[in-house]
Enzyme design. Structure first.
Site, short mmCIF file in Angstrom:
data_model
loop_
_atom_site.label_atom_id
_atom_site.label_comp_id
_atom_site.label_asym_id
_atom_site.label_seq_id
_atom_site.Cartn_x
_atom_site.Cartn_y
_atom_site.Cartn_z
CD GLU A 6 4.97 6.14 8.06
OE1 GLU A 6 5.33 6.50 6.93
OE2 GLU A 6 3.97 5.41 8.25
N GLY B 173 0.81 -1.21 0.00
CA GLY B 173 0.00 0.00 0.00
C GLY B 173 0.84 1.26 0.00
N GLY C 259 -0.37 1.45 13.53
CA GLY C 259 -1.10 0.20 13.56
C GLY C 259 -0.85 -0.64 14.80
#
Length: 738
Positions: A703, A237, A508
């Site tokens: 990230e 994604g 998450g």
């Protein structure tokens, strides 16, 4: 707990992904692979101009194709209640109301949709649709358009950047980054089936089933619970699935129109303009320091591209306020409207872009000051508190990341001056940079179903997009219960399961981990409640006092009071025991600031004749709190670092201003790193729990693996060649001419 003794070996652990076998054997189904009775196929027809209005659409020839069931345009679209309300369109973040306008905003914008019995029929019919347009002037060249927008304040100024005029050394430079495209392996796809006039089932590629569910409930004005969204397996994604895109709505409209299930799968060229991208960016940095290396201040200006129909501000200057203490700071930003589709979040959004400019400027400053780049950073890190809001860090071990990374790469072997290490036609250089990300946590729920034999299934609606959420949930459940991993199953990615936030922004595991801890506590209490009828010792027992095993429940007491699950099930006439619990951030967010961080080091070889850059080694060390799943965490870091290699050396989405179109919107024309372009990424972790962020002490890693990687590579190229290259990607021609 401390560093892993050696760089983490992805192949040396038994910490296997719970979905691994299903993926490699093909048993796991992705959005376009589900078999639905009566399924037909949809194909989108795109605009051939970049700006204007539709004058007419000719669908007569397409109608003659055998198998065509319907052709939808703005002239005959199905009614969607939410698209009659501008506020709901904006709230849904659709960007533009597909088939509800005759305006053209970008080339490739869907103007028609063929629905046919087979994909082949739909594809052929789509090629026969033509349209005429009232064209208007289009602009797709970011570099040309950015001069037309004015900067405005991006956050509160700190001190006075006029102090830079008195700094011993100042770096003032501009940095440019070309647009990048997510390009996950799996193309975006949707299968839509209306079970009734107000009941909808979707198989959809996305990063958050509950978000998709809420969006379409509002657009179609139906109860949220009447929409089931399934996204169990996702083939990558990187941010492209964090919002609902117009093609998904188009598929639902088609299913409504033909009263049959419809599948719509984007082609690879359509992926380039249909599901977002990292926007092109311009930055200017003015950074100064005193002779001892103490930063005086920074002035950071940034502009990023957006679409003409939706303003997307990437927040490029946000990271300027996160890592270092700048007594004097000023940040400004602007967006540049273009006749391109809307950008979106792409791994490390904003911060990844901004960090390249900051870390490049700091490296340049280190040479001017004749101070080691590692030492310069260590001197200016904001380790005690968040430099912008003043809140104390819960934990921040970025300094330990730097120390470990320098040790692993052999930083002591680096030549302090550039162009000093030569091996034949190759110049050798070392570079480093750091990155950080505000560590978040959202509200999440989890459920457990327990069987008589002690097997449990842990459930949540959160989708695992490849980040290792499933195996991490299994690890947490194992740690909290003591039940063997082979008796712990995981179910994710279905909106009928307990709700959870989208999988993105490194939130998450931080979010769902707390929910797993909470639901295990609920399970223990429910079991103790049943057990208390057989043994009063279980009355008023706290979760921490209750032990579970593969076969039964006991207490942390000398005689432990063991009762088997079989006895509990028989005594209480149970079939399946079910519990659900929720967890989320609390008062700690008013007491502490939270961040994840990483240090990136690399060794490069640059060919002086060809300009080729070869990465010989890359080391990345992260502070992600407690590492729940070693393999998944290392995989996150290495994958992100490879993305940084692409950003640094090859990825650029080009445009043609004359035609108003993308250039190279396929894998032949758009280059990104493959195995041959990357060394084995050497990954290590600080691995110290954050005691406040959540019950398990883990912080997100998705990230920080990419934030700083591109700058480390650019800085290594300078150390090798003496060429300060500030425009990404750094292709061989730039190396030779730089």
């Amino acid at each position: 707990m401390g560093f892993f003794d050696e760089p983490f070996d992805l192949m040396a652990t038994t910490d296997r992904r719970v979905e691994g076998v299903a993926k490699v054997t093909g048993a796991g189904k992705y959005a376009a692979e589900y078999q639905v009775n009566g399924l037909c196929h949809a194909v989108l027809v795109g605009s051939t101009v970049a700006a204007g209005t539709i004058k007419s659409i000719n669908i007569d020839n397409a109608k003659q194709v055998s198998g065509v069931l319907e052709i939808i345009t703005h002239l005959n679209k199905p009614f969607v209640p939410g698209l009659a309300d501008e506020a709901k369109i904006k709230e849904a973040r659709l960007g533009f109301a597909i088939f509800h306008t005759d305006k053209i905003y970008f080339k490739g914008q869907p103007i028609a949709m063929i629905v046919a019995e087979t994909l082949e029929d739909a594809t052929y019919a789509a090629s026969l649709v033509t349209a005429s347009y009232e064209k208007t002037e289009a602009h797709v060249d970011f570099d040309a358009a950015l001069k037309n927008v004015q900067l405005t304040a991006a956050g509160k100024d700190r001190g006075n950047t006029d102090a830079l005029n008195n700094a011993t050394q100042v770096v003032e430079a501009e940095y440019n980054i070309k647009s990048e495209v997510h390009n996950p392996m799996e193309m975006h796809a949707t299968i839509a089936e209306w079970k009734a006039d107000d009941k909808l089932k979707l198989f959809d590629k996305n990063q958050g089933v509950n978000s998709v569910q809420r969006t379409f409930a509002k657009l179609f004005n139906i109860p949220t619970d009447n929409i089931e969204v399934i996204s169990e397996f996702v083939g990558g994604g990187f941010g492209s699935g964090l919002r609902v895109w117009p093609h998904a709505l188009a598929c639902i409209m088609a299913a409504k129109q033909v009263k049959r299930p419809v599948k719509l799968m984007l082609t690879r060229p359509q992926m380039f303009h249909s599901v977002g991208y990292r926007p092109a960016a311009w930055q200017k940095i003015k950074l100064g320091a005193n002779a001892d290396g103490k930063f005086v201040g920074i002035h950071h200006q940034a502009k990023n591209g957006t679409s003409v129909y939706e303003n997307f501000n990437e927040g490029i200057t946000r990271v300027t306020r996160l890592i270092y203490h700048f007594e004097n700071l000023k940040t400004e930003a602007a967006t540049v409207p273009l006749n391109l589709s809307t950008p979106t979040w792409m791994r490390g959004p904003g911060d990844c872009t901004g960090d390249f400019a900051i870390e490049s400027a700091i490296d340049e400053l280190s040479y001017k000051l004749n101070i080691d780049p590692v030492a310069l950073r260590m001197k200016n890190l904001a380790l005690d508190k968040h430099p912008d809001n003043g809140m104390p860090w819960s934990t921040n071990y970025i300094n330990e990341c730097i120390e470990k990374g320098a040790q692993m790469i052999g930083w002591k072997d680096r030549k302090p001056a550039h162009s000093q290490s030569i091996d034949g036609d190759w110049s050798i250089g070392y570079g480093m940079a750091v990155g950080a990300w505000n560590a978040g946590r959202g509200n999440a729920s989890a459920g457990i179903q327990m069987q008589k034999d002690g097997a449990i299934t842990v459930q949540t609606a959160m989708t695992d997009i490849g980040t290792g959420t499933g195996v991490s949930m299994q690890n947490i459940a194992h740690e909290q219960t003591g039940i063997s991993k082979n008796k712990i199953n995981i179910e994710l990615g279905n909106s009928n399961l307990p709700p959870a936030p989208s999988q993105g922004g490194s939130n998450g595991l931080s979010s769902i981990g707390g929910a797993v801890v909470a639901v295990v506590s609920a399970l223990k209490l429910k079991l103790a409640g049943y057990a208390s009828a057989q043994n009063e010792a279980y009355q008023n027992a706290a979760p921490a006092d209750i032990l579970l095993s593969d076969s039964g429940i006991s207490l942390k007491t000398p005689n432990n009071q063991f009762i088997s699950y079989a006895a509990l099930w028989e005594k209480n006439n149970l079939d399946v025991l079910e519990v659900e619990a929720s967890s989320g951030p609390g008062a700690e967010r008013q007491k502490y600031a939270f961040c994840s961080s990483a240090a990136h080091f690399c060794k490069v070889r640059v060919n002086r004749k060809t300009g080729k850059v070869k990465l010989e080694r890359m080391v990345t060390v992260a502070d992600g709190g407690k590492i729940i799943s070693e393999k998944a965490a290392a995989n996150q870091m290495s994958g992100a670092a490879v993305g940084g290699i692409g950003m640094a050396l090859m990825e650029e989405q080009q445009t043609d201003e004359r035609l108003g179109t993308l250039v190279g919107n396929d894998f032949a024309g758009y280059h990104f790193p493959v195995n041959a372009d990357a060394p084995i990424i050497e990954v290590a972790f600080v691995n110290k729990p954050d005691p406040n962020i959540n019950p398990q002490g883990s912080k997100g890693l998705g990230e920080v693996g990419i934030i700083g990687t591109a700058a480390a590579i650019a800085n290594a190229i300078y150390n090798a060649t003496g060429k300060r290259l500030r425009d990404l990607p750094i292709t061989p021609d730039k190396v030779l001419l730089g």
